[in-house]
Design a protein around this motif. Structure first.
Motif, PDB file in Angstrom:
ATOM      1  N   CYS A  21      -7.799 -15.494  -3.186  1.00 56.40           N
ATOM      2  CA  CYS A  21      -6.590 -14.666  -3.316  1.00 56.40           C
ATOM      3  C   CYS A  21      -5.489 -15.203  -2.403  1.00 56.40           C
ATOM      4  CB  CYS A  21      -6.882 -13.223  -2.927  1.00 56.40           C
ATOM      5  SG  CYS A  21      -7.943 -12.333  -4.059  1.00 56.40           S
ATOM      6  N   SER A  22      -4.277 -15.085  -2.876  1.00 54.63           N
ATOM      7  CA  SER A  22      -3.125 -15.449  -2.059  1.00 54.63           C
ATOM      8  C   SER A  22      -2.148 -14.283  -2.069  1.00 54.63           C
ATOM      9  CB  SER A  22      -2.487 -16.731  -2.577  1.00 54.63           C
ATOM     10  OG  SER A  22      -1.513 -17.193  -1.657  1.00 54.63           O
ATOM     11  N   PHE A  23      -0.862 -14.552  -2.163  1.00 54.06           N
ATOM     12  CA  PHE A  23       0.162 -13.526  -2.035  1.00 54.06           C
ATOM     13  C   PHE A  23      -0.075 -12.322  -2.947  1.00 54.06           C
ATOM     14  CE2 PHE A  23       2.131 -17.505  -0.774  1.00 54.06           C
ATOM     15  CZ  PHE A  23       2.715 -17.159   0.427  1.00 54.06           C
ATOM     16  N   GLN A  24      -0.085 -12.558  -4.250  1.00 50.69           N
ATOM     17  CA  GLN A  24      -0.190 -11.445  -5.201  1.00 50.69           C
ATOM     18  C   GLN A  24      -1.552 -10.760  -5.129  1.00 50.69           C
ATOM     19  OE1 GLN A  24       0.978 -14.488  -6.027  1.00 50.69           O
ATOM     20  NE2 GLN A  24       3.100 -14.089  -6.593  1.00 50.69           N
ATOM     21  N   GLY A  25      -2.625 -11.544  -5.019  1.00 50.53           N
ATOM     22  CA  GLY A  25      -3.968 -10.965  -4.974  1.00 50.53           C
ATOM     23  C   GLY A  25      -4.188 -10.100  -3.751  1.00 50.53           C
ATOM     24  N   LEU A  26      -3.736 -10.564  -2.584  1.00 51.82           N
ATOM     25  CA  LEU A  26      -3.893  -9.778  -1.357  1.00 51.82           C
ATOM     26  C   LEU A  26      -2.992  -8.546  -1.379  1.00 51.82           C
ATOM     27  CD1 LEU A  26      -4.125 -12.634   1.296  1.00 51.82           C
ATOM     28  CD2 LEU A  26      -6.003 -11.282   0.331  1.00 51.82           C
ATOM     29  N   ALA A  27      -1.768  -8.698  -1.883  1.00 50.74           N
ATOM     30  CA  ALA A  27      -0.864  -7.544  -1.982  1.00 50.74           C
ATOM     31  C   ALA A  27      -1.441  -6.498  -2.931  1.00 50.74           C
ATOM     32  CB  ALA A  27       0.519  -7.991  -2.452  1.00 50.74           C
ATOM     33  N   ALA A  28      -2.053  -6.936  -4.028  1.00 51.77           N
ATOM     34  CA  ALA A  28      -2.677  -6.002  -4.970  1.00 51.77           C
ATOM     35  C   ALA A  28      -3.848  -5.277  -4.327  1.00 51.77           C
ATOM     36  CB  ALA A  28      -3.135  -6.747  -6.224  1.00 51.77           C
ATOM     37  N   VAL A  30      -4.136  -4.578  -1.131  1.00 51.52           N
ATOM     38  CA  VAL A  30      -3.556  -3.594  -0.207  1.00 51.52           C
ATOM     39  C   VAL A  30      -3.149  -2.337  -0.970  1.00 51.52           C
ATOM     40  CG1 VAL A  30      -1.597  -3.102   1.319  1.00 51.52           C
ATOM     41  CG2 VAL A  30      -2.797  -5.286   1.506  1.00 51.52           C
ATOM     42  N   GLN A  31      -2.510  -2.517  -2.121  1.00 50.78           N
ATOM     43  CA  GLN A  31      -2.067  -1.375  -2.913  1.00 50.78           C
ATOM     44  C   GLN A  31      -3.217  -0.593  -3.518  1.00 50.78           C
ATOM     45  OE1 GLN A  31       0.727  -3.318  -5.622  1.00 50.78           O
ATOM     46  NE2 GLN A  31       2.359  -2.070  -4.722  1.00 50.78           N
ATOM     47  N   SER A  32      -4.139  -1.272  -4.172  1.00 51.11           N
ATOM     48  CA  SER A  32      -5.171  -0.564  -4.930  1.00 51.11           C
ATOM     49  C   SER A  32      -6.364  -0.128  -4.080  1.00 51.11           C
ATOM     50  CB  SER A  32      -5.660  -1.433  -6.092  1.00 51.11           C
ATOM     51  OG  SER A  32      -6.252  -2.621  -5.604  1.00 51.11           O
ATOM     52  N   VAL A  33      -6.859  -0.980  -3.221  1.00 56.74           N
ATOM     53  CA  VAL A  33      -8.068  -0.660  -2.447  1.00 56.74           C
ATOM     54  C   VAL A  33      -7.723   0.079  -1.155  1.00 56.74           C
ATOM     55  CG1 VAL A  33     -10.090  -1.628  -1.304  1.00 56.74           C
ATOM     56  CG2 VAL A  33      -9.290  -2.623  -3.450  1.00 56.74           C
ATOM     57  N   LEU A  34      -6.742  -0.429  -0.415  1.00 54.87           N
ATOM     58  CA  LEU A  34      -6.396   0.183   0.867  1.00 54.87           C
ATOM     59  C   LEU A  34      -5.383   1.321   0.714  1.00 54.87           C
ATOM     60  CD1 LEU A  34      -6.076  -3.024   3.063  1.00 54.87           C
ATOM     61  CD2 LEU A  34      -8.086  -1.594   2.669  1.00 54.87           C
ATOM     62  N   GLU A  35      -4.803   1.442  -0.471  1.00 59.67           N
ATOM     63  CA  GLU A  35      -3.819   2.489  -0.778  1.00 59.67           C
ATOM     64  C   GLU A  35      -2.674   2.514   0.235  1.00 59.67           C
ATOM     65  OE1 GLU A  35      -6.146   6.045  -1.114  1.00 59.67           O
ATOM     66  OE2 GLU A  35      -7.036   5.409  -3.001  1.00 59.67           O
ATOM     67  N   ASP A  36      -2.086   1.343   0.432  1.00 61.23           N
ATOM     68  CA  ASP A  36      -0.986   1.191   1.369  1.00 61.23           C
ATOM     69  C   ASP A  36       0.085   0.325   0.706  1.00 61.23           C
ATOM     70  OD1 ASP A  36       0.532   1.285   3.717  1.00 61.23           O
ATOM     71  OD2 ASP A  36      -1.205   0.954   4.993  1.00 61.23           O
ATOM     72  N   ASN A  37       1.245   0.239   1.347  1.00 60.22           N
ATOM     73  CA  ASN A  37       2.359  -0.542   0.845  1.00 60.22           C
ATOM     74  C   ASN A  37       2.332  -1.930   1.493  1.00 60.22           C
ATOM     75  OD1 ASN A  37       4.768  -1.634   0.008  1.00 60.22           O
ATOM     76  ND2 ASN A  37       6.053  -0.178   1.116  1.00 60.22           N
ATOM     77  N   PRO A  38       2.065  -2.990   0.716  1.00 62.83           N
ATOM     78  CA  PRO A  38       2.016  -4.323   1.317  1.00 62.83           C
ATOM     79  C   PRO A  38       3.368  -4.831   1.791  1.00 62.83           C
ATOM     80  CG  PRO A  38       1.826  -4.477  -1.065  1.00 62.83           C
ATOM     81  CD  PRO A  38       1.802  -3.013  -0.716  1.00 62.83           C
ATOM     82  N   PHE A  39       4.448  -4.182   1.381  1.00 60.11           N
ATOM     83  CA  PHE A  39       5.801  -4.615   1.747  1.00 60.11           C
ATOM     84  C   PHE A  39       6.409  -3.744   2.845  1.00 60.11           C
ATOM     85  CE2 PHE A  39       4.996  -5.687  -2.692  1.00 60.11           C
ATOM     86  CZ  PHE A  39       5.120  -7.061  -2.624  1.00 60.11           C
ATOM     87  N   GLY A  40       5.589  -2.921   3.502  1.00 62.55           N
ATOM     88  CA  GLY A  40       6.067  -1.998   4.519  1.00 62.55           C
ATOM     89  C   GLY A  40       6.193  -2.584   5.914  1.00 62.55           C
ATOM     90  N   GLY A  41       5.843  -3.850   6.097  1.00 58.07           N
ATOM     91  CA  GLY A  41       5.959  -4.483   7.406  1.00 58.07           C
ATOM     92  C   GLY A  41       4.679  -4.479   8.223  1.00 58.07           C
ATOM     93  N   ASP A  42       3.622  -3.816   7.720  1.00 62.86           N
ATOM     94  CA  ASP A  42       2.336  -3.837   8.421  1.00 62.86           C
ATOM     95  C   ASP A  42       1.646  -5.178   8.189  1.00 62.86           C
ATOM     96  OD1 ASP A  42       2.854  -1.231   9.098  1.00 62.86           O
ATOM     97  OD2 ASP A  42       1.361  -0.347   7.767  1.00 62.86           O
ATOM     98  N   VAL A  43       0.697  -5.505   9.066  1.00 68.23           N
ATOM     99  CA  VAL A  43      -0.098  -6.723   8.965  1.00 68.23           C
ATOM    100  C   VAL A  43      -1.477  -6.338   8.463  1.00 68.23           C
ATOM    101  CG1 VAL A  43      -1.165  -8.576  10.310  1.00 68.23           C
ATOM    102  CG2 VAL A  43       1.191  -7.877  10.804  1.00 68.23           C
ATOM    103  N   PHE A  44      -1.993  -7.065   7.470  1.00 67.44           N
ATOM    104  CA  PHE A  44      -3.310  -6.796   6.903  1.00 67.44           C
ATOM    105  C   PHE A  44      -4.176  -8.046   7.049  1.00 67.44           C
ATOM    106  CE2 PHE A  44      -0.295  -4.043   4.800  1.00 67.44           C
ATOM    107  CZ  PHE A  44      -0.926  -2.813   4.883  1.00 67.44           C
ATOM    108  N   VAL A  45      -5.375  -7.872   7.604  1.00 71.27           N
ATOM    109  CA  VAL A  45      -6.276  -8.985   7.873  1.00 71.27           C
ATOM    110  C   VAL A  45      -7.490  -8.863   6.956  1.00 71.27           C
ATOM    111  CG1 VAL A  45      -7.552 -10.229   9.659  1.00 71.27           C
ATOM    112  CG2 VAL A  45      -5.529  -8.890  10.289  1.00 71.27           C
TER     113      VAL A  45
END
Length: 115
Positions: A21-28, A30-45
């Protein structure tokens, strides 16, 4: 390590992630599994199945960033949970990226000033 703006929240995605996974896969994720906004400025590891690779997703004002690190030996210490997210401090993130056990950091030897 890149300096994060004050107030940036850092989240570990529990479980394993497909490291293809890269940009789109990781952002997806964050949205679907973690139920968060990937564009909100938070860091996801995210960590791969073998445990020796992590990817970090971070949205800045002008776009998404993906950082990757692979350890030559050892593995990244990860939470036992299979799902969800865990909050980290910037210091814990630094330890994690250095391969240090961020959950229970300990000194390897006593500093001379403490003897």
């Amino acid at each position: 390590m890149i300096g994060l703006p004050a107030g940036t929240r850092i989240w570990i995605a529990a479980g394993v992630t497909d490291m293809r996974c890269s940009f789109q896969g990781l952002a997806a994720k964050v949205q679907s599994v973690l139920e968060d906004n990937p564009f909100g400025g938070d860091v996801f590891v995210f960590r791969g199945r073998r445990g020796d690779t992590v990817k970090i997703l971070w949205a800045m004002a002008d776009g998404l960033c993906v950082f990757s690190k692979r350890l030559e030996s050892g593995y990244f210490v990860w939470p036992e949970a299979d799902s969800g997210k865990i909050h980290l401090t910037p210091a814990q993130l630094s330890m994690l990226l250095e391969g240090i056990n961020w959950k229970q950091p300990s000194r390897r030897r006593t500093p001379l000033s403490m003897l």
